[in-house]
Design a protein around this motif. Structure first.
Motif, PDB file in Angstrom:
ATOM      1  N   GLY A 102       0.904  -1.335  -0.028  1.00 42.12           N
ATOM      2  CA  GLY A 102       0.037  -0.046   0.128  1.00 42.12           C
ATOM      3  C   GLY A 102       0.695   1.154  -0.115  1.00 42.12           C
ATOM      4  N   PHE A 132      -4.859   6.661   3.544  1.00 38.42           N
ATOM      5  CA  PHE A 132      -4.739   5.594   2.555  1.00 38.42           C
ATOM      6  C   PHE A 132      -4.665   6.148   1.051  1.00 38.42           C
ATOM      7  N   ALA A 158      -3.530   0.641  -2.900  1.00 40.47           N
ATOM      8  CA  ALA A 158      -3.086  -0.924  -2.776  1.00 40.47           C
ATOM      9  C   ALA A 158      -3.295  -1.427  -3.567  1.00 40.47           C
ATOM     10  N   TYR A 172      -6.612  -3.420   3.413  1.00 38.58           N
ATOM     11  CA  TYR A 172      -5.752  -2.947   2.557  1.00 38.58           C
ATOM     12  C   TYR A 172      -5.499  -1.180   2.883  1.00 38.58           C
ATOM     13  N   TYR A 231      -1.092  -2.768   8.745  1.00 37.21           N
ATOM     14  CA  TYR A 231       0.355  -2.955   8.030  1.00 37.21           C
ATOM     15  C   TYR A 231       1.452  -3.453   8.863  1.00 37.21           C
TER      16      TYR A 231
END
Length: 125
Positions: A35, A47, A50, A106, A112
Motif C-alpha cells: 500500500g 490511505f 493498494a 488494505y 500494516y
C-alpha cells in the motif's frame, strides 16, 4: 531485517507527473499486499492506494482515483505509484507499507506490518 525504501519524491508544479518507487528487502514480497499512504503536516496518515498480494487487484482513495496508478514488479521486489495530474493537495510525505496476505485490510494503516521511511512530494500551484 525487513526494509522498505521509498524514492522518487520531489518538487513539481501542478499538473505534472511523478513516479514513486518502493524497494523492499528481506521480505517475501509476493506474499504481501502493498500500500501507499500519505501524510500532510498536522494531519493523519491516509490511505492512497493498494495492490493485493495475489491477483493484481488495486484499490484507490477517491481523491486520487483516475490520476494515480499503483503497480508492482515481483521480480524486482518493488512497488510503484505513478502520479499524474498532480494537485497542490497531493503534497505530503508518501509512505509505502506491506501487509501479509490481506484481501480486506488494505486501507487500514494499523494493519500494516512494515513501513518505509517516506518520501516528500510537494506540488506547487
Amino acid at each position: 531485517q525487513v526494509q522498505l525504501v521509498e524514492s522518487g519524491g520531489g518538487l513539481v508544479q501542478a499538473g505534472a507527473s511523478l513516479r514513486l518507487s518502493c524497494a523492499t528487502s528481506e521480505l517475501t514480497f509476493s506474499a504481501y499486499t502493498m500500500g501507499w499512504f500519505r501524510q500532510a503536516p498536522g494531519k493523519e496518515r491516509l490511505f492512497v492506494a493498494a495492490i493485493l498480494w495475489t491477483g493484481g487487484t488495486t484499490y484507490y482513495a477517491d481523491s486520487v482515483k483516475g490520476r494515480f496508478t499503483i503497480s508492482r514488479d515481483n521480480a524486482k521486489n518493488t512497488v510503484y505509484l505513478q502520479m499524474n495530474s498532480l494537485k497542490p493537495e497531493d503534497t505530503a510525505i508518501y509512505y509505502c507499507a506491506g501487509l501479509f496476505r490481506s484481501y480486506s485490510d488494505y486501507a487500514l494503516k494499523s494493519k500494516y506490518h512494515y513501513w518505509g521511511q517516506g518520501t516528500q512530494v510537494t506540488v506547487s500551484s
